[in-house]
Motif scaffolding. Structure first.
Motif, PDB file in Angstrom:
ATOM      1  N   GLU A  67     116.933 148.305 102.613  1.00  0.00           N
ATOM      2  CA  GLU A  67     116.819 147.960 101.206  1.00  0.00           C
ATOM      3  C   GLU A  67     115.311 147.674 100.664  1.00  0.00           C
ATOM      4  O   GLU A  67     114.826 148.076  99.991  1.00  0.00           O
ATOM      5  N   ARG A 106     112.589 150.336 101.124  1.00  0.00           N
ATOM      6  CA  ARG A 106     113.270 151.495 100.639  1.00  0.00           C
ATOM      7  C   ARG A 106     112.367 151.150  99.200  1.00  0.00           C
ATOM      8  O   ARG A 106     111.724 152.025  98.544  1.00  0.00           O
ATOM      9  N   TRP A 130     116.605 155.690 109.810  1.00  0.00           N
ATOM     10  CA  TRP A 130     116.094 155.583 108.348  1.00  0.00           C
ATOM     11  C   TRP A 130     114.601 155.976 108.034  1.00  0.00           C
ATOM     12  O   TRP A 130     114.163 157.029 107.227  1.00  0.00           O
ATOM     13  N   VAL A 160     112.241 158.993 106.538  1.00  0.00           N
ATOM     14  CA  VAL A 160     111.222 158.824 105.430  1.00  0.00           C
ATOM     15  C   VAL A 160     110.059 159.456 105.814  1.00  0.00           C
ATOM     16  O   VAL A 160     109.278 160.144 105.086  1.00  0.00           O
ATOM     17  N   LEU A 164     114.421 158.593 100.787  1.00  0.00           N
ATOM     18  CA  LEU A 164     114.353 157.048 100.960  1.00  0.00           C
ATOM     19  C   LEU A 164     115.867 156.787 101.077  1.00  0.00           C
ATOM     20  O   LEU A 164     116.091 155.380 100.705  1.00  0.00           O
TER      21      LEU A 164
END
Ligand code: BG6
Length: 475
Positions: A395, A398, A463, A467, A475
């Motif tokens: 989080e 992102r 993740w 990206v 994202l």
């Protein structure tokens, strides 16, 4: 109009960042000398690290083993390559090349190590991004010369630069001269090895040492460009954006003044001269910076190609701090911002502040920016099935990447790349803890030094891989 208007540039350098002293370990191996980081004990938020006079038996010095990247770099770089890194920011441990700092000849084994490390990166198409001195310098220079308070350090540093620039000129293009050079005013020992006695005029010592570093940096930039005109050499500053507590002009002025103390460092590197606001400050506070003949010219000729900087948090400044609750931050404290959440270590999380910072820096200097540190220090938990679900880190990153994208695509900020800090867990610089983790890769090591050093991918690993693969689209 290009249909790429909403996208990151194609050649954007996605990667990750570490520093030699926080990950390599092998502190006395293959000719390496003792560094300033090697005398820093383990601490915590409540127990500050000690910077001992030499190595004291029985103390816990986390840099001595760190995460043993020195011996495990091949496996670690393989994991970075799996994430798709385009670049990898690390530093050279000055003490592997010049163990005491004042030798004239370098230590070949140290040089060979970085040959191998950079070759390993290049094998995967990963561009090494190198900090020349990251919170580490030969401890011998502290003992013998009082570190950067002595102008002789300029020559020792340049000799070191000359050796590494020549040796790695075909392998490294991106360099930064001093990590977070402006931290010298906050923690004089960490970036500059300064021990200042109570009887001394602290600011006099700090700013004279900073002047020596400015001269060293400017000379290094000039030397580097002579050795390889393709080199891109940057400064590296911590950017602690300060908001005024209210729209009371006194608060606004306090925040401006606070920022000027930091801008001083990037101003000298980018503009090539001392700004008037600092000249006046020195004059009014009885600080005499000794300029040697030619120093003005040196600064002018050694301006940097880009600004490397770290961004983690913002803070609040007031014209009247009395009775205000302060919160922690990167090497500095500030008033709590009621609009922001903070990390478990008290650093205030502010993605929009990132966009503001990018705008401030770019509009002030109009040279490319390279965000070489950003991230969330957090304690991770390994679940029963072995997974590490670091959604809080995802989080954080992102939201920061989304703001960075707006800064580039909407505000027109020119950026070279982005390397989140501690892409593999490492030792915290401020506290010396292992528990404060930033990585996409978990390292099995505890604050007390126990652990198998085994590596394990966190949820953020896949993740971040996506990206990079999507060049910041997914994202
Ligand atoms: C920056 C340094 O201050 O922030 C790094 O350049 C450091 O060396 C990083 O590790 C994060 O800070 P900390 O204290 O959480 O390790």
């Amino acid at each position: 109009m290009s249909n790429n208007i909403d996208k990151f540039p194609d050649n954007f350098l996605w990667g990750g960042a570490v520093a030699a002293n926080q990950c390599e370990g092998a502190w006395n191996v293959n000719g390496k000398g003792v560094s300033t980081a090697d005398v820093a004990t383990a601490g915590s938020v409540n127990t500050p690290r000690e910077y001992t006079e030499g190595i004291i038996e029985g103390k816990n010095y986390p840099s001595h083993e760190a995460i043993d990247f020195y011996h495990r770099y091949k496996d670690d770089i393989k994991l970075f390559a799996e994430m798709g890194f385009k670049c990898f920011r690390t530093s050279i441990a000055w003490t592997r090349i010049f163990p005491n700092g004042d030798e004239s000849e370098p230590n070949e084994e140290g040089l060979k190590y970085y040959d191998n490390l950079f070759d390993e990166c290049l094998k995967y198409g990963i561009e090494p991004v190198v900090t020349i001195s990251h919170y580490e310098m030969p401890y011998g220079l502290v003992e013998k010369y009082g570190a950067w308070r002595d102008r002789k350090l300029v020559d020792f540093y340049l000799n070191y630069c000359n050796v590494i620039f020549n040796r790695y000129k075909e392998k490294v293009t991106y360099w930064m001269t001093f990590n977070e050079i402006n931290v010298i005013t906050l923690h004089p020992f960490i970036p500059a090895g300064l021990r200042i006695s109570k009887e001394e005029n602290k600011e006099q010592v700090i700013y004279q040492a900073a002047h020596h570093q400015f001269i060293a940096s400017a000379k290094a930039v000039k030397l580097g460009h002579e050795i390889n005109p393709n080199f891109k050499i940057g400064c590296m500053v911590v950017y602690p954006l300060a908001y005024p507590e209210t729209c009371n002009p006194d608060d606004v002025l306090a925040a401006n003044n606070y920022m000027n103390k930091h801008y001083f460092f990037s101003d000298v590197h980018v503009k090539g001269h001392y700004p008037n606001y600092m000249k006046k400050y020195f004059e009014r506070n009885n600080i005499n910076i000794e300029f040697q003949d030619g120093d003005e010219e040196v600064l002018k000729l050694g301006t940097v190609d880009f600004i490397g900087f770290s961004y983690y948090m913002t803070l609040v400044v007031s014209g009247n701090t009395k009775g205000k609750t302060l919160t922690e931050g990167n090497m500095t404290k500030g008033i709590k911002n009621p609009y922001l959440k903070a990390s478990d270590w008290g650093w205030q999380v502010d993605p929009v502040g990132f966009r503001i910072s990018l705008n401030n820096l770019y509009n002030r200097y109009e040279i490319p920016l390279f965000c070489v540190e950003n991230g969330l220090g957090a304690a991770d938990t390994i679940e029963d099935d072995g997974s590490i679900n670091d959604d809080y880190r995802i989080e954080y990153l992102r939201e920061h990447i989304a703001e960075m994208k707006k800064a580039i695509t909407i505000d027109g900020v020119e950026m070279i790349g982005y390397t989140p800090w501690g892409c593999i867990d490492l030792i915290s610089a401020s506290t010396g803890e292992m528990k404060k983790r930033y990585g996409f890769i978990y390292v099995d090591k505890n604050n007390d030094g126990t652990g198998t050093l085994e590596r394990r991918k966190k949820k953020s690993f896949d993740w971040y891989k996506e990206v990079i693969k999507s060049n910041g689209e997914n994202l």
